[in-house]
Each structure stands twice: as C-alpha cells, then as structure tokens.
Design an enzyme around this catalytic site. Structure first.
Site, PDB file in Angstrom:
ATOM      1  N   ARG A 110      11.294  14.533   7.679  1.00 40.72           N
ATOM      2  CA  ARG A 110      10.692  13.261   8.040  1.00 40.72           C
ATOM      3  C   ARG A 110      11.308  12.772   9.341  1.00 40.72           C
ATOM      4  NH1 ARG A 110      12.138   8.469   4.115  1.00 40.72           N
ATOM      5  NH2 ARG A 110      11.306   7.316   5.890  1.00 40.72           N
TER       6      ARG A 110
ATOM      7  N   LYS B 257       9.073   1.523   3.838  1.00 37.26           N
ATOM      8  CA  LYS B 257       8.032   0.499   3.688  1.00 37.26           C
ATOM      9  C   LYS B 257       8.592  -0.740   2.985  1.00 37.26           C
ATOM     10  CE  LYS B 257       3.663   3.093   3.438  1.00 37.26           C
ATOM     11  NZ  LYS B 257       2.537   3.414   2.533  1.00 37.26           N
TER      12      LYS B 257
ATOM     13  N   GLU C 247      -0.198   5.940   0.610  1.00 40.37           N
ATOM     14  CA  GLU C 247      -0.407   4.936  -0.433  1.00 40.37           C
ATOM     15  C   GLU C 247      -0.697   3.617   0.268  1.00 40.37           C
ATOM     16  OE1 GLU C 247       1.798   2.747  -4.221  1.00 40.37           O
ATOM     17  OE2 GLU C 247       2.854   4.303  -3.098  1.00 40.37           O
TER      18      GLU C 247
END
Length: 767
Positions: free
Chosen positions: A254, A264, A28
């Site tokens: 992850r 983020k 994104e």
C-alpha cells in the site's frame, strides 16, 4: 514490468483464463478516496487496459452502519476525474445479498459452517492466542438442521444484534488466526442505504468479497498487503463454492506517504472534529482535496507510475508526489505575475497620466508553446516586498537603495529614495526612476547581475486572496505517536497561511475557477471555488522546483528556513558576472586561463564560463564531467543553475553525486533520451543521494526510448481516433495542437520529447 503484471502475463501465456483479464477496484463507500486509493485505481485499471481486459468498479457495501450514497457518488466522481472509465461494469455487493445467503446455506448443508451463539468476547477467548491453538465453540457441533433453522430465523429478524453469528469451520490450530472459524455473517438491525430494511443480517467483507469476484468473473483480485492473511479466507471460500478457473488474490504494498495519514477512520475524525474544512480541504490527502488543491489527474497518474508496485511496505517522501505534480504543471500552467506581499513603488520620472501596455510571454523558452498577453505599466506599481532590501547582503541581485533591477517584461528601474513609516521604521514606499531606453534592449554586463522581478500596476492590479498550504502534520509519520498522544497532536498549526492583500496582474481579472497558473517565483496556483465576482481566491498547488531541490539537498528545512533563504540571493545566476569570481581569477592565473580556454575552445559564453571558474574545485568538477563525453554547454548550465548551490551550501563531505553522474545526466539530455521535465526529476533524485542517473531512470521509468518511426505510428493512431478534431484543426482551430500533443504524450507514457511530438503532429496534420 512489475511482479503483478508478470503474473497476469504468465496467466495469459498459459491460457489459465482463456485469455481473459478482469480486474476490479472495490472500495467500501464509507468515506472519500485518498491518494493511496489512486495507486490501486491506476494499477487495476492500468492492467486491464494494457492486457486488453476490463476493470470493474464495485462497491463492497456490506456494512450498513457506515456507508452512504454520498460516498458512492464521490468515489465515482474521483475515479472518473483520475481518467478511468468502468463503462458498463458498475456493480454493488448489495446486489448479491441473496446469492451470498444461498451460498451460506449451502456451506451449512455441507457441514462447513455453523451458527455460533457466543458473544464477541467469548469468540475471542475460544479463538486462542498466537502461541495457543483455539478451542471449539460449545455450539460448533450443532446439527445441520438446527443451524439452518437458526440462520433462517436470523434472517427473519427474530434475534437482536449480537445474539448469533454464522462461522465457517476452519482450522482451530491454524497459525493464521483468521482461519480459526472466521465469522461469515452477523446480525445488524440497521437500514442499508440501498436495500433499506430488507435485510437484518449482513455478510462479512472476507466472505462477500471473493464471492463478488467470482460472480463477476474477475480473474486477478489485486489488493494491498494488509489483506495478505485474509487470502486464506478468500481461498477457503472459493475452494468450497467454485471450481477453477476461479479468481485468485494477489497483494502489493500500500502507499504510505510522509506527512499525512491514510486511514479512513482518522481522516473521518479530522472532518467530523473540524480540524479541516471537509473532505475536500486542500490539505487532505483525499482525491477531492488534491483536486481542489489544484493537483492534476495526469500528475497523480505520473506519481503512481514512478513509485511503482512493490511487495514490501515502505514510506514514500511527499516530495516525490509534489515533483510529479510540478513536472506535469510545468507545461500546463502559463506564467503570470503576482505580488503576494505588496510594496509600493513610484516611478518619479514616469508621466502621471500615462499607462503603457507591454507584451509579455506566457511561456518560457524551454516550453514549446506560444501565447502572450498585455500587461499595463503606470507611474505607481507594487513589487514583492522580499524583492527589496534596505541593507542588502553581499551579492544581492534585486532592488536596494541606489541599485538597479529590471521589471519583468518592462524597463530597468533604480531606487532613488526609501520612504519609511516614522512610527515603526517600516518601508512603505520606494521612489524610483525608470530608464525609458531599456525596454527590449540587451542588458549591459553590469545590469546582467540583476534579477528581473515581478510587479503589477497599481491602477490595474486585481486584489485576490491567496492560500498557501503546508504539510498537514509536523512529523513525517504521524501514525507513530509518543505514549499518551494521538496522531492529532502532530497536526501542523501553520498548515495554511491566508494572504488577503495579494495583487495579481490584470490578465487574471476574469480567471475561471479551476484555471491553473504559475505565479513567477511563488509556485503553481489554481483558482478556488470559493472565488466570487468581487474577489478571486487562489490556492497554491505546490512551490517551484528550485525550492524543492534545495529541500532534498538539505539546504533548507521547513517553511521558516525557506522564508529566510528568500532574503538571501542565489549567487549562481546565468547571465551575471560575479565580481567575487573575477577577483578570484585575478588572484589565480590558472583560473583566468581556464576562463579564457573554456570560451575559446568549448564555445562557452562569458556568463557560462564565469560561475564554473570561480574556484579550482568547481573547475575540476566541470572537467571531470566532460570526460564522460557530455556537451560542455549542457554541463555548464547544470552546474551554474543547480550544482553550485550544493557547493555553496554543503557543510562538509562530498556532493551526493559525482561529476561523472552529472556528465551522464547531460548526455541523456543531449541525446533526447529524457525530457527536460524528467531531467529535473533525475537531478532531484541525485541531489537526494538516490543513485546514478541510469539507476534513477530505470527505477522511475523516465527513459524516452521511442524511435521516430514508433512515435509516428502513435501519432497516426491518436489522430485516427479523433477525426472530428483533426477536421477542426485543418479548418483553422490550430489551438487543438496542444490537445493532440497531450493525447500522444499520454499514449507514450510520457516517454517522448513534446517538441518532437508537436513536429510530427504538424507533419501529419498539414500533410
């Protein structure tokens, strides 16, 4: 092969997708990529390359309030820099907005979606809890025609934000609460960075993502474990809109890296609240920050390979990342001299009007590269302040009053006089004499005890600014905070140390931005973009392996401890004979006999035999390692240069590995099964107590198993792809050998000895 690759291999074998493999990296564009994204990039692009498929770069841009073209450009720049190419497979979810909308109308017509007029709080209350099922919204049974009318009016902009949403008709009693009528569309009167004001309703990620995959023909939708529960929505969406063979989602763990954050949102806070100097601050875990710090794409890819792909989340020590970067830089960064904290030295017997140019190698002997430069010597020099001790501890091997030391690439000097500041007592100058007959001459036994130190000539020194970076946070996991605190309370106030009085040798005067070097004994450095014509700026990329090994072994902890150990000598230096060990052998005839025997029967030099015969304990360890069949010289060198630090610094208990383990490591080295760089990594893992050499090799993929015939084939394939460069080499541009070597090493995944690669390249290029 990891479990994701096993899935892909099975699908190819079964013909599920008719032999196609299509992956995608779908960021994104609401921030900069970080090291966690690098793991996903390497996995998705790597699988596509390995299985003859393609990997798409797709921007999942469905949130107009947070996305920006700046992030799109930064992400593309980072993916390219990491070494990956999406070719013509660049996509944007925003290009599919009309298709998303038409599919939504289809779901409404099929009775599988409805317009809900509850607000966010109402939706939350009706959804139920973990122990209680959800309740149907009062609007769940609206007629299809009414739902279509409301949805079309939502698109037309008739309603304010939050007035309505489109929801799927899921299972209100589902254990996975995400399936309790998930939201598919919401109203947002916001300008999108690509579509402008064309839309005022936007699809949710969980709805847009699977449809984007299907539109693009993705076969394997690989994402991290936080999307595991979202897979139910992924499957529901595609099961209701597409037939098999459709995309399927698979999750992997992850990356959670010590001493940093991977959110983020949190990284954006650090930037916007000026805790760091932007997304590319070298302390940030962003790809932009790591690039500016001086990390290499090859080193990051090596790190991704070493940590592998797991099914369960865990934390990775930041040292694993740093060690991968070191292993890559070791053969990439030429060695130069720098003095970060200068101390003036005057050679009193050196002519005041004389400058002497000395040849200095860029590379150590274990790096198969050539290259030298000229370094000037003059009467006035600067040495590193930590290389002098006015009151040296026992075993000090650097400069002290009345003692000698060799200037690296130059002469021996002796400190005759110490000049101090009358007011503070601080040492401000050393007055020394040099031995004009010592240049290029073998050192005597007495002189072999000293350490060669770096220096720069005062009249040719280049003033620079040096930035030393440390951990961004003071705790390994800043996401775990005490009550009443936030992650920002754990920021390290000493994460950067700026030195504006540093000096480097003249050969760096015209160093270009982005050039990397090893400053001897200080670490690896890169020329920063803040450099000007008046003053260069160097960022320290990472410190040197010895300090890294010491940290893992528990020898030093933190910057203060490392600085303190700089004041203490490393007793074990190949090439020196210790008086203390000589006294031990005089007092213990058995040790003296071992010393003589190791030289006579094993072929060790006096300097190799000395450290391992200073105590019975070390002798026993050495002989136990030899029982594995390992080379005596290799074992001796590793004990002398590495293991004795652990003997010296351990508090109590055994070493973190056995003598047999060290012997096995030596055998791997001698047989060529692992490279020198890989051996250092294996030893570091052993020192951390992380298993035997074979276990570490298997876990990190460090084995070097290519036969000469296999390696020859790879060499030929690489050269066949670069005919123009081959012609340039054969026309005299022999410097291309390094480029060819890098290409072959990349093709082998690092599983080859660079020296063997270069020898095979020379044979092919000169045939």
């Amino acid at each position: 092969m990891d479990f994701i690759r096993e899935i892909v291999a099975r699908d190819i074998q079964s013909g599920r997708y008719h032999g196609r493999v299509v992956t995608r990296f779908p960021p994104e564009p609401n921030g900069y990529l970080h090291i966690g994204h690098a793991k996903s990039i390497a996995l998705n692009f790597g699988i596509a390359e390995e299985f003859g498929g393609v990997c798409h770069l797709r921007f999942d841009d469905t949130n107009p309030e947070t996305e920006d073209m700046e992030y799109v450009e930064a992400i593309m720049r980072d993916v390219r820099w990491l070494g990956y190419d999406w070719q013509d497979k660049l996509f944007f979810a925003s290009d599919y907005y009309e298709q998303f909308y038409q599919f939504a109308e289809q779901l409404i017509v099929d009775g599988k979606a409805y317009v809900d007029s509850l607000d966010e709080e109402g939706i939350r209350q009706y959804r139920g809890t973990v122990t209680e099922p959800g309740r149907p919204s009062p609007y769940r049974d609206r007629p299809i025609e009414e739902n279509l009318d409301l949805f079309r009016r939502m698109r037309a902009g008739e309603f304010p934000d939050g007035a309505h949403v489109l929801r799927a008709k899921g299972d209100l009693a589902a254990a996975n609460m995400k399936m309790r009528d998930p939201v598919l569309y919401r109203i947002r009167h916001a300008t999108h960075y690509r579509t402008g004001d064309d839309w005022c309703i936007y699809p949710m990620y969980d709805y847009a993502h699977p449809i984007s995959d299907a539109i693009e023909g993705v076969t394997h939708s690989i994402c991290t474990l936080e999307f595991e529960n979202n897979r139910a929505i992924y499957d529901w969406t595609l099961d209701n809109l597409y037939e098999e063979p459709r995309p399927h989602q698979y999750e992997f763990a992850r990356l959670n890296l010590d001493y940093t954050v991977m959110s983020k949102r949190k990284l954006l806070q650090l930037v916007e609240e000026n805790y760091v100097a932007g997304w590319d601050d070298p302390r940030m875990p962003t790809i932009a920050g790591l690039r500016r710090r001086g990390y290499t794409p090859e080193g990051i890819r090596l790190f991704c390979k070493r940590i592998g792909v797991d099914k369960t989340n865990s934390r990775v020590q930041i040292e694993v990342l740093e060690n991968a970067i070191r292993d890559d830089l070791n053969a990439r960064a030429p060695r130069v001299m720098a003095v970060l904290r200068p101390l003036k030295v005057t050679l009193t017997n050196y002519p005041a009007d004389r400058s002497e140019w000395l040849e200095a190698d860029y590379w150590p002997r274990d790096i198969d590269k050539s290259g030298t430069r000229q370094v000037p010597l003059a009467r006035e020099l600067y040495i590193e302040r930590s290389d002098f001790s006015q009151n040296p501890p026992e075993g000090w091997t650097r400069l002290a009053p009345g003692s000698e030391v060799r200037l690296r690439h130059a002469y021996f000097i002796r400190c005759d006089e110490v000049v101090t500041d009358p007011a503070t007592g601080e040492v401000v100058e050393l007055r020394c004499s040099y031995d004009p007959d010592s240049l290029g001459k073998p050192s005597t036994a007495e002189r072999r005890r000293s350490t060669a130190i770096q220096w720069v000539a005062a009249n040719h020194a280049v003033p620079v600014e040096v930035r030393l970076y440390d951990r961004l946070f003071t705790v390994a996991n800043p996401d775990e905070v005490e009550e009443g605190k936030t992650f920002k309370d754990y920021l390290n106030p000493k994460s950067i140390d700026v030195i504006d009085t540093a000096l480097v040798e003249l050969s760096l005067a015209q160093a270009e931005v982005g050039s990397r070097y090893q400053f001897v004994r200080h670490g690896y450095f890169i020329v920063d973009g803040d450099s000007t014509a008046q003053k260069l700026v160097f960022n320290r990329i990472v410190d040197l392996p010895d300090a890294f090994t010491a940290k893992l072994a528990g020898v030093v902890k933190g910057r203060e401890a490392r600085q303190e150990t700089e004041k203490q000598p490393s007793e074990v230096v190949v090439g020196s004979i210790s008086e203390e060990r000589e006294r031990a052998r005089t007092a213990d005839v058995w040790l003296a006999e071992k010393y003589a025997s190791f030289m006579a029967t094993l072929g060790l030099t006096p300097e190799q035999a000395d450290p391992i015969t200073g105590s019975r304990e070390v002798v026993a360890f050495f002989e136990a390692a030899l029982e594995t069949g390992a080379s005596a010289r290799t074992v001796a060198n590793w004990i002398n240069n590495e293991v004795l630090r652990l003997f010296r610094d351990r508090r109590d208990g055994d070493l973190p590995f056995s003598a047999a383990d060290l012997g096995e490591l030596a055998k791997l080295i001698d047989s060529g099964a692992v490279t020198t760089a890989a051996a250092k990594t294996i030893y570091t893992e052993m020192a951390a107590g992380n298993g035997s050499p074979q276990q570490i090799v298997h876990r990190l993929g460090l084995d070097q198993t290519l036969s000469e015939s296999e390696l020859t084939t790879l060499v030929q394939q690489v050269l066949a792809k670069l005919p123009d460069k081959v012609a340039e080499y054969r026309s005299g541009k022999v410097s291309l050998l390094g480029m060819f070597t890098g290409q072959v090493m990349r093709a082998t995944g690092g599983k080859a000895d660079p020296r063997q690669v270069q020898e095979l390249l020379r044979r092919q290029l000169e045939a």
